[in-house]
Design a protein around this motif. Structure first.
Motif, PDB file in Angstrom:
ATOM      1  N   TYR A  34       0.839  -1.354   0.004  1.00 24.16           N
ATOM      2  CA  TYR A  34       0.034  -0.063   0.144  1.00 24.16           C
ATOM      3  C   TYR A  34       1.010   1.246  -0.105  1.00 24.16           C
ATOM      4  N   TYR A  35       2.032   1.098   0.911  1.00 20.15           N
ATOM      5  CA  TYR A  35       2.808   2.532   0.866  1.00 20.15           C
ATOM      6  C   TYR A  35       3.398   2.785  -0.382  1.00 20.15           C
ATOM      7  N   THR A  36       3.548   1.865  -1.395  1.00 23.25           N
ATOM      8  CA  THR A  36       4.061   2.171  -2.728  1.00 23.25           C
ATOM      9  C   THR A  36       3.374   3.272  -3.279  1.00 23.25           C
ATOM     10  N   GLY A  37       2.132   2.927  -3.145  1.00 24.72           N
ATOM     11  CA  GLY A  37       1.084   4.170  -3.883  1.00 24.72           C
ATOM     12  C   GLY A  37       1.176   5.389  -2.943  1.00 24.72           C
ATOM     13  N   PHE A  38       1.366   5.327  -1.608  1.00 18.32           N
ATOM     14  CA  PHE A  38       1.321   6.447  -0.591  1.00 18.32           C
ATOM     15  C   PHE A  38       2.365   7.310  -1.264  1.00 18.32           C
ATOM     16  N   VAL A  39       3.757   6.593  -1.445  1.00 19.32           N
ATOM     17  CA  VAL A  39       4.936   7.422  -1.788  1.00 19.32           C
ATOM     18  C   VAL A  39       4.741   7.896  -3.204  1.00 19.32           C
ATOM     19  N   MET A  40       4.083   7.327  -4.099  1.00 18.56           N
ATOM     20  CA  MET A  40       3.779   7.659  -5.277  1.00 18.56           C
ATOM     21  C   MET A  40       3.012   9.103  -5.223  1.00 18.56           C
ATOM     22  N   ARG A  41       2.080   9.035  -4.489  1.00 10.11           N
ATOM     23  CA  ARG A  41       1.165  10.117  -4.375  1.00 10.11           C
ATOM     24  C   ARG A  41       1.859  11.398  -3.621  1.00 10.11           C
ATOM     25  N   LEU A  42       2.735  11.088  -2.838  1.00  8.99           N
ATOM     26  CA  LEU A  42       3.750  12.103  -2.239  1.00  8.99           C
ATOM     27  C   LEU A  42       4.696  12.778  -3.260  1.00  8.99           C
ATOM     28  N   MET A  43       5.147  11.817  -4.203  1.00 14.33           N
ATOM     29  CA  MET A  43       5.950  12.329  -5.079  1.00 14.33           C
ATOM     30  C   MET A  43       5.214  13.379  -6.322  1.00 14.33           C
ATOM     31  N   ILE A  44       3.945  12.934  -6.466  1.00 17.46           N
ATOM     32  CA  ILE A  44       3.032  13.795  -7.355  1.00 17.46           C
ATOM     33  C   ILE A  44       3.072  15.049  -6.748  1.00 17.46           C
ATOM     34  N   LEU A  45       2.586  15.113  -5.292  1.00 12.99           N
ATOM     35  CA  LEU A  45       2.329  16.270  -4.722  1.00 12.99           C
ATOM     36  C   LEU A  45       3.485  17.285  -4.602  1.00 12.99           C
ATOM     37  N   MET A  46       4.795  16.617  -4.530  1.00 10.91           N
ATOM     38  CA  MET A  46       5.896  17.363  -4.538  1.00 10.91           C
ATOM     39  C   MET A  46       6.132  17.823  -5.957  1.00 10.91           C
ATOM     40  N   ILE A  47       5.740  17.557  -7.188  1.00 10.62           N
ATOM     41  CA  ILE A  47       5.774  18.137  -8.280  1.00 10.62           C
ATOM     42  C   ILE A  47       5.089  18.967  -8.230  1.00 10.62           C
ATOM     43  N   ILE A  48       3.924  19.079  -7.685  1.00  7.81           N
ATOM     44  CA  ILE A  48       2.872  20.198  -7.629  1.00  7.81           C
ATOM     45  C   ILE A  48       3.290  21.464  -6.906  1.00  7.81           C
ATOM     46  N   VAL A  49       3.754  21.216  -5.573  1.00  8.01           N
ATOM     47  CA  VAL A  49       4.275  22.294  -4.580  1.00  8.01           C
ATOM     48  C   VAL A  49       5.637  22.632  -5.101  1.00  8.01           C
ATOM     49  N   THR A  50       6.332  21.978  -5.998  1.00  4.34           N
ATOM     50  CA  THR A  50       7.668  22.620  -6.542  1.00  4.34           C
ATOM     51  C   THR A  50       7.258  23.875  -7.559  1.00  4.34           C
ATOM     52  N   SER A  51       6.263  23.429  -8.290  1.00 15.57           N
ATOM     53  CA  SER A  51       5.784  24.353  -9.438  1.00 15.57           C
ATOM     54  C   SER A  51       5.041  25.624  -8.762  1.00 15.57           C
ATOM     55  N   LEU A  52       4.470  25.401  -7.584  1.00 16.36           N
ATOM     56  CA  LEU A  52       3.861  26.357  -6.780  1.00 16.36           C
ATOM     57  C   LEU A  52       4.985  27.377  -6.227  1.00 16.36           C
ATOM     58  N   ASN A  53       5.951  26.675  -5.697  1.00 13.70           N
ATOM     59  CA  ASN A  53       7.093  27.253  -5.038  1.00 13.70           C
ATOM     60  C   ASN A  53       7.732  28.281  -6.044  1.00 13.70           C
ATOM     61  N   PHE A  54       7.858  27.920  -7.141  1.00  7.97           N
ATOM     62  CA  PHE A  54       8.401  28.445  -8.185  1.00  7.97           C
ATOM     63  C   PHE A  54       7.663  29.733  -8.268  1.00  7.97           C
TER      64      PHE A  54
END
Length: 329
Positions: A34-54
């Motif tokens: 299950y936590y493989t999917g959880f970490v995958m969601r985290l990475m997608i979230l990190m992509i989104i917030v990195t763009s917002l941080n820019f």
């Protein structure tokens, strides 16, 4: 010294990539798939917030509507699937392109405002996207849309295989993070930061300030749209609640939590926020209280974000998000 700090943390990216790459095998070995999917969601979230941080930290664009572009990317993918497109690569490319077009149209309007007016304008457009999504009965309306069409990666790879999709998301995360870091240090990134600090001076020096800000706005928003398409691919479901302004506010809090204007700030914030949001509800049904308390403590004792506490890296925006908003008001 900043140079010493860079050398000290030079091993962090490589170690992080190794740990992320090996996590699916670790979780599978211990029966924690299950936590493989959880970490995958985290990475997608990190992509989104990195763009917002820019946009926030380097462009000074306090956008309270970033979730709207996640929604545009998600529903653009839905529309393409309904049109018969099944290739994940084409769907992600199409969703990113459609989001970029939407961001260009919105940016032409909102970038003519400043400060709190810009914040409210982005919020208004995001809410417009939300209500459009609610009214799209063909795509589920208020109930959301369930993706039932089988998608393909090509070359014999299956998007429904968690490990395959995880590997693709990991590569996308690395590329997105490297892209924004490279852009921040480029002449374009320096110009965007200069416009944030003193737009009148930059315009007097001959910089096309509106054009540069529009380009930055499109880039950041388009990456958020890509994140929305990736979320749709993983979850197989999209709901208008994803676009609601509260989600945009949450993304801003994540950036502020980690450190606005720090390259690693959004990553740290997303990781901490995602872990707390995943595990606190398992401990108490009143999990919102410690989350809110954490935000208050950050505002009071670490206004520049958590990354400022562990690194000597110079932020491009002093004072943190909340002080910056107050100065813009």
């Amino acid at each position: 010294m900043p140079g010493h700090t860079n050398k000290t943390f030079a091993w962090v990216p490589l170690l992080g990539i190794i740990l992320l790459a090996g996590f699916p095998y670790f979780s599978q070995f211990f029966g924690l798939d299950y936590y493989t999917g959880f970490v995958m969601r985290l990475m997608i979230l990190m992509i989104i917030v990195t763009s917002l941080n820019f946009l926030l930290g380097y462009g000074g664009m306090i956008a309270l509507g970033h979730a709207g572009f996640i929604g545009i990317g998600s529903y653009a993918m839905v529309a393409l699937v309904e049109a018969g497109v099944t290739s994940v690569w084409l769907l992600w490319l199409g969703a990113t392109a459609i989001t970029a077009v939407g961001a260009a149209l919105i940016g032409l309007v909102v970038l003519r405002t400043r400060g709190i007016y810009f914040l409210m304008s982005t919020l208004a457009f995001a809410e417009m996207v939300y209500y459009v999504a609610v009214s799209l009965r063909r795509y589920g309306g208020d109930d959301g849309y369930i993706l039932s069409t089988p998608l393909t990666f090509g070359f014999g790879f299956d998007p429904t295989d968690t490990n395959t999709l995880y590997a693709v998301v990991l590569v996308a995360f690395i590329l997105a993070f490297a892209f924004f870091n490279r852009m921040v240090d480029s002449r374009f990134g320096k110009a965007i930061t200069g416009i944030r600090d003193n737009p009148v001076r930059m315009q007097a020096l001959g910089y096309p300030t509106f054009k540069l800000q529009l380009q930055a706005f499109i880039i950041g928003s388009a990456v958020a749209g890509l994140g929305g398409a990736m979320m749709m691919t993983q979850n197989g479901f999209i709901s208008p609640t994803t676009i609601h302004w509260t989600h945009s506010a949450e993304l801003m809090v994540i950036v502020a939590l980690g450190g606005m204007g720090y390259k690693w700030g959004a990553i740290l914030g997303a990781g901490l926020w995602g872990v707390l949001k995943e595990f606190l509800p398992q401990l108490t049904e009143y999990w919102h209280w410690p989350m809110g308390l954490l935000v208050i403590l950050i505002i009071l004792f670490a206004p520049n974000g958590l990354w400022a506490l562990v690194s000597r890296e110079s932020a491009t925006q002093s004072g943190g998000l909340f002080k910056f908003i107050r100065r813009q008001a």
